[in-house]
Design an enzyme around this catalytic site. Structure first.
Site, PDB file in Angstrom:
ATOM      1  N   LYS A  64      55.437  78.835  47.829  1.00  0.00           N
ATOM      2  CA  LYS A  64      55.850  80.026  48.577  1.00  0.00           C
ATOM      3  C   LYS A  64      55.885  81.282  47.707  1.00  0.00           C
ATOM      4  O   LYS A  64      55.509  82.366  48.163  1.00  0.00           O
ATOM      5  CB  LYS A  64      57.198  79.796  49.250  1.00  0.00           C
ATOM      6  CG  LYS A  64      57.104  78.792  50.387  1.00  0.00           C
ATOM      7  CD  LYS A  64      58.430  78.593  51.069  1.00  0.00           C
ATOM      8  CE  LYS A  64      58.268  77.529  52.152  1.00  0.00           C
ATOM      9  NZ  LYS A  64      59.447  77.453  53.000  1.00  0.00           N
ATOM     10  N   ASP A 100      61.206  81.568  57.479  1.00  0.00           N
ATOM     11  CA  ASP A 100      62.228  80.535  57.244  1.00  0.00           C
ATOM     12  C   ASP A 100      63.606  80.970  57.732  1.00  0.00           C
ATOM     13  O   ASP A 100      64.291  80.238  58.443  1.00  0.00           O
ATOM     14  CB  ASP A 100      62.316  80.182  55.756  1.00  0.00           C
ATOM     15  CG  ASP A 100      61.148  79.363  55.256  1.00  0.00           C
ATOM     16  OD1 ASP A 100      60.586  78.575  56.041  1.00  0.00           O
ATOM     17  OD2 ASP A 100      60.798  79.498  54.067  1.00  0.00           O
TER      18      ASP A 100
END
Length: 167
Positions: A64, A100
């Site tokens: 990420k 997220d």
């Protein structure tokens, strides 16, 4: 048929292909969504190769933060997190987002009906997912945020990036 993947290493455990297949069936979309085991030492080449034909990708452990560095255009959420879990290749380059936190907050508050305001919250980990979730938790009005990680310096760095006191 549009092609999408989720990059990760490891990746065999991911439920993303199943989830996206079910979404596609519900919405009548034709897509191919699969996992892609990216090499730990060369995520960017793997991503560039995929995007020669692929339309978009999700990004998971441990890439990420690398995906963040790869993107030349970022949403505010991705900028704040310093991590990207969604990549799209556009005519002008790489576009990155981090969903997220928004996903977690929506799940907790809408699906589970949890009022997050003033809650003392323990966040386990300080990697890419935690970087996406922590700002969203603060925006949702939680009380204290405690960040715990195997390596305390990484937890401290995340807390510092949030302008929150380290615990």
């Amino acid at each position: 048929m549009d092609r999408y993947v989720v990059f990760g290493n490891p990746i065999g455990h991911s439920k993303s292909p199943l989830i996206h297949r079910l979404f596609a069936e519900q919405t009548g979309e034709a897509l191919d969504y699969s996992t892609l085991l990216a090499p730990l030492d060369d995520f960017s080449t793997c991503a560039r190769t995929f995007f020669l034909e692929g339309r978009g990708a999700n990004v998971t452990v441990p890439f990420k933060e690398e995906a963040y560095r790869l993107a030349n255009s970022l949403t505010g959420r991705a900028q704040r997190a310093g991590a990207v879990n969604t990549l799209i290749r556009t005519a002008s380059g790489w576009y990155g987002d981090n969903t997220d936190g928004a996903g977690l907050i929506r799940d907790l508050s809408e699906r589970h009906r949890i009022d997050l305001r003033k809650r003392r919250t323990l966040l386990l980990g300080a990697g890419g997912a935690a970087r996406g979730v922590a700002p969203a938790l603060l925006d949702a009005g939680i009380g204290d945020l405690f960040i715990v990680n195997r390596h305390s310096e990484k937890a401290d760095a995340l807390a510092d990036s949030l302008e929150q006191p380290s615990r």
